[in-house]
Scaffold this motif. Structure first.
Motif, mmCIF file in Angstrom:
data_model
loop_
_atom_site.group_PDB
_atom_site.id
_atom_site.type_symbol
_atom_site.label_atom_id
_atom_site.label_comp_id
_atom_site.label_asym_id
_atom_site.label_seq_id
_atom_site.Cartn_x
_atom_site.Cartn_y
_atom_site.Cartn_z
ATOM 1 N N GLU A 59 19.924 50.809 46.565
ATOM 2 C CA GLU A 59 18.485 50.696 46.796
ATOM 3 C C GLU A 59 17.995 51.869 47.651
ATOM 4 O OE1 GLU A 59 14.624 49.456 46.743
ATOM 5 O OE2 GLU A 59 16.256 48.631 45.548
ATOM 6 N N VAL A 60 18.735 52.193 48.697
ATOM 7 C CA VAL A 60 18.366 53.293 49.586
ATOM 8 C C VAL A 60 18.431 54.628 48.837
ATOM 9 C CG1 VAL A 60 19.165 54.595 51.605
ATOM 10 C CG2 VAL A 60 18.958 52.119 51.723
ATOM 11 N N GLN A 61 19.391 54.764 47.927
ATOM 12 C CA GLN A 61 19.551 56.014 47.184
ATOM 13 C C GLN A 61 18.330 56.347 46.330
ATOM 14 O OE1 GLN A 61 21.623 58.456 47.398
ATOM 15 N NE2 GLN A 61 22.787 57.418 48.973
ATOM 16 N N ARG A 62 17.592 55.337 45.930
ATOM 17 C CA ARG A 62 16.388 55.588 45.120
ATOM 18 C C ARG A 62 15.376 56.424 45.891
ATOM 19 N NH1 ARG A 62 13.966 50.460 42.341
ATOM 20 N NH2 ARG A 62 12.623 50.883 44.091
ATOM 21 N N PHE A 63 15.336 56.259 47.221
ATOM 22 C CA PHE A 63 14.364 56.965 48.051
ATOM 23 C C PHE A 63 14.998 58.069 48.892
ATOM 24 C CE2 PHE A 63 12.854 52.639 47.391
ATOM 25 C CZ PHE A 63 11.635 52.895 46.769
#
Length: 145
Positions: A59-63
């Motif tokens: 999830e963090v990698q998306r941003f």
């Protein structure tokens, strides 16, 4: 494809080779290490915790760095992975898995070279890297370049 006696003989020899590999100490050690890993509740808990943290990581990698929890999630993911990877049962399993891969790489290299010296073996295998001396001969010259 036509199956003549030569093809059947090759298939029989292949089955015999597979049986020898399955009966080897390396393969038996691998099976035992896998069984112990499957039964290890602590390793399973570490793995589940890592997979849960990995979901947050994705999830963090998306941003990327702009996500407010970026540093925390990245650190937690690395810690969970390290905890799993350094657990004794996991270390033993990975070593047995590596040993089995080396055996299989060696068998493939021997088979390929027995067919022809021009048969290409994947250069990314650890066996190829160990056998290569750096001069391009594949270790045939015995140099230590």
């Amino acid at each position: 494809m036509m199956f003549d006696e030569a093809v059947v003989n090759v298939l029989d020899e292949t089955d015999a080779l597979a049986d020898m590999i399955r009966q080897s100490d390396v393969f038996q050690n691998y099976l035992e290490a896998k069984r112990q890993l499957d039964q290890d509740e602590v390793a399973s808990a570490y793995y589940r915790a890592f997979m849960k943290t990995k979901e947050s990581y994705e999830e963090v990698q998306r941003f990327g760095r702009y996500h407010p929890d970026y540093q925390e999630v990245m650190l937690k993911t690395r810690r969970q992975k390290r905890a799993y990877d350094t657990h004794e049962t996991v270390v033993t399993f990975k070593q047995c898995e590596h040993d089995l891969q080396l055996l299989l790489d060696e068998v493939v290299t021997i088979l390929a070279s027995s067919v022809s010296e021009h048969v290409k073996v994947d250069a990314g295998t650890p066996l190829f890297n160990q056998a290569s001396c750096g001069c391009g001969s594949g270790g045939g010259c015995q140099c230590h370049a």
